[in-house]
Design a protein around this motif. Structure first.
Motif, PDB file in Angstrom:
ATOM      1  N   ARG A  36       0.982  -1.263  -0.089  1.00 48.80           N
ATOM      2  CA  ARG A  36      -0.161  -0.050  -0.013  1.00 48.80           C
ATOM      3  C   ARG A  36       0.817   1.487   0.008  1.00 48.80           C
ATOM      4  NH1 ARG A  36      -4.405   2.396  -1.915  1.00 48.80           N
ATOM      5  NH2 ARG A  36      -5.285   3.594  -0.542  1.00 48.80           N
ATOM      6  N   VAL A  37       1.995   1.238   0.871  1.00 45.63           N
ATOM      7  CA  VAL A  37       3.003   2.522   0.773  1.00 45.63           C
ATOM      8  C   VAL A  37       3.568   2.594  -0.541  1.00 45.63           C
ATOM      9  CG1 VAL A  37       5.153   3.260   1.576  1.00 45.63           C
ATOM     10  CG2 VAL A  37       3.641   1.927   3.246  1.00 45.63           C
ATOM     11  N   PHE A  45       6.058  -2.568  -5.599  1.00 48.15           N
ATOM     12  CA  PHE A  45       6.018  -3.733  -4.864  1.00 48.15           C
ATOM     13  C   PHE A  45       6.088  -5.021  -5.639  1.00 48.15           C
ATOM     14  CE2 PHE A  45       5.058  -6.249  -1.169  1.00 48.15           C
ATOM     15  CZ  PHE A  45       6.049  -5.738  -0.187  1.00 48.15           C
ATOM     16  N   VAL A  46       7.527  -5.683  -5.501  1.00 50.20           N
ATOM     17  CA  VAL A  46       7.793  -6.839  -6.224  1.00 50.20           C
ATOM     18  C   VAL A  46       8.281  -7.865  -5.254  1.00 50.20           C
ATOM     19  CG1 VAL A  46       8.952  -7.897  -8.222  1.00 50.20           C
ATOM     20  CG2 VAL A  46       8.184  -5.643  -8.296  1.00 50.20           C
ATOM     21  N   GLY A  47       7.901  -8.943  -5.072  1.00 48.42           N
ATOM     22  CA  GLY A  47       8.279  -9.865  -3.902  1.00 48.42           C
ATOM     23  C   GLY A  47       8.239  -9.088  -2.686  1.00 48.42           C
ATOM     24  N   TYR A  88       9.866  10.072   1.861  1.00 46.73           N
ATOM     25  CA  TYR A  88       9.018  10.098   0.582  1.00 46.73           C
ATOM     26  C   TYR A  88       8.030   9.008   0.683  1.00 46.73           C
ATOM     27  CZ  TYR A  88       7.291   9.629  -4.053  1.00 46.73           C
ATOM     28  OH  TYR A  88       6.508   9.349  -5.261  1.00 46.73           O
ATOM     29  N   LEU A  89       8.297   7.795   0.916  1.00 43.76           N
ATOM     30  CA  LEU A  89       7.545   6.627   1.024  1.00 43.76           C
ATOM     31  C   LEU A  89       6.393   6.743   2.312  1.00 43.76           C
ATOM     32  CD1 LEU A  89       9.778   3.539   0.480  1.00 43.76           C
ATOM     33  CD2 LEU A  89       7.916   4.656  -0.957  1.00 43.76           C
ATOM     34  N   ASN A  90       7.016   7.297   3.397  1.00 44.92           N
ATOM     35  CA  ASN A  90       6.147   7.454   4.604  1.00 44.92           C
ATOM     36  C   ASN A  90       5.079   8.541   4.312  1.00 44.92           C
ATOM     37  OD1 ASN A  90       7.444   5.310   6.026  1.00 44.92           O
ATOM     38  ND2 ASN A  90       8.627   6.385   7.002  1.00 44.92           N
ATOM     39  N   ASN A  91       5.382   9.551   3.703  1.00 42.60           N
ATOM     40  CA  ASN A  91       4.445  10.826   3.578  1.00 42.60           C
ATOM     41  C   ASN A  91       3.580  10.932   2.413  1.00 42.60           C
ATOM     42  OD1 ASN A  91       5.489  11.847   5.940  1.00 42.60           O
ATOM     43  ND2 ASN A  91       7.334  12.711   4.971  1.00 42.60           N
ATOM     44  N   ALA A  92       4.013   9.856   1.350  1.00 41.55           N
ATOM     45  CA  ALA A  92       3.063   9.738   0.232  1.00 41.55           C
ATOM     46  C   ALA A  92       1.617   9.404   0.520  1.00 41.55           C
ATOM     47  CB  ALA A  92       3.767   8.726  -0.767  1.00 41.55           C
ATOM     48  N   ASP A  93       0.793  10.174   0.261  1.00 45.55           N
ATOM     49  CA  ASP A  93      -0.788   9.863   0.338  1.00 45.55           C
ATOM     50  C   ASP A  93      -1.707   9.678  -1.067  1.00 45.55           C
ATOM     51  OD1 ASP A  93      -0.757  12.370  -0.628  1.00 45.55           O
ATOM     52  OD2 ASP A  93      -1.464  13.374   1.238  1.00 45.55           O
ATOM     53  N   GLY A  94      -0.915   9.454  -2.171  1.00 45.10           N
ATOM     54  CA  GLY A  94      -1.313   9.258  -3.316  1.00 45.10           C
ATOM     55  C   GLY A  94      -1.758  10.626  -4.119  1.00 45.10           C
TER      56      GLY A  94
END
Length: 214
Positions: A36-37, A45-47, A88-94
């Motif tokens: 989801r992140v 998200f692969v593997g 970046y990953l933690n704050n991304a909300d789409g």
């Protein structure tokens, strides 16, 4: 005017504790679903890996081992880049960029870092590309940037998928010296603090310099 030989002496804004910043970021990441992140960050998200496009490369975060690596070389990513990636990953909300650009100083606390930011972004662009705007365009293409029709040369770099950084250059002429600016989308502070933005902007410019010499 910045001398080219000074490029090797450029320093990033000081993080109080790089290791602690990365540790906290990874703890936040571990509490969430990595697939989801990745989706919200326009990554893959692969593997068990999150793959994040970054300029002309991709950064891989192994969700189990917490190793950040550069896909193209399998080298470990430098810690400052790992910190930017996890923030970046933690704050991304789409949310996607709006296309409305802002100066660094317009973001919260940007004015604290602005003098150093300008020295290591605007001054570098002017020193390296001020008399040769075409070189900036060519460097931008090498980094998979989007060439813009503004100024005498301009490129929008996809630092991360939802985090563009725009560099604009006006060449020197008989009346005026060269000028440059580095701009962020108005959504940049969703992902980054001013300190993070400063590091991303400075390193984007250095990547352009390296690309121009490659």
């Amino acid at each position: 005017m910045l001398n080219i030989k000074d490029l090797s002496n450029l320093e990033l804004p000081k993080q109080e504790n790089y290791e602690q910043a990365l540790k906290i970021g990874l703890e936040i990441f571990d509490r969430r679903d990595p697939g989801r992140v990745a989706e919200k960050a326009a990554a893959r998200f692969v593997g068990r890996s999150v793959i994040i496009p970054h300029l002309d490369k991709e950064i891989i975060l192994n969700a189990d081992t917490h190793r950040f690596s550069i896909k193209e070389t399998d080298e470990e990513a430098p810690i400052w880049l790992a910190i930017l990636a996890i923030h970046y990953l933690n704050n991304a909300d789409g949310r996607q960029p709006t296309g409305k650009l802002k100066h660094f100083r317009e973001f919260k606390e940007g004015h604290f870092y602005e003098p150093a930011f300008n020295r290591q972004t605007k001054d570098v662009l002017v020193s390296i590309f001020g008399s040769d705007p075409a070189a900036l365009v060519n460097a931008g293409k090498k980094l998979h940037g989007k060439i813009l029709e503004t100024g005498d040369a301009a490129v929008e770099l996809s630092y991360f998928p939802c985090m563009p950084i725009t560099c604009i250059l006006w060449k020197e002429d008989e009346e005026f010296p060269a000028e440059a600016t580095v701009l962020f989308d108005e959504t940049a502070d969703i992902f980054f603090s001013a300190e993070d933005m400063a590091v991303a902007g400075e390193m984007s410019v250095l990547d352009l310099v390296r690309a121009s010499r490659g």
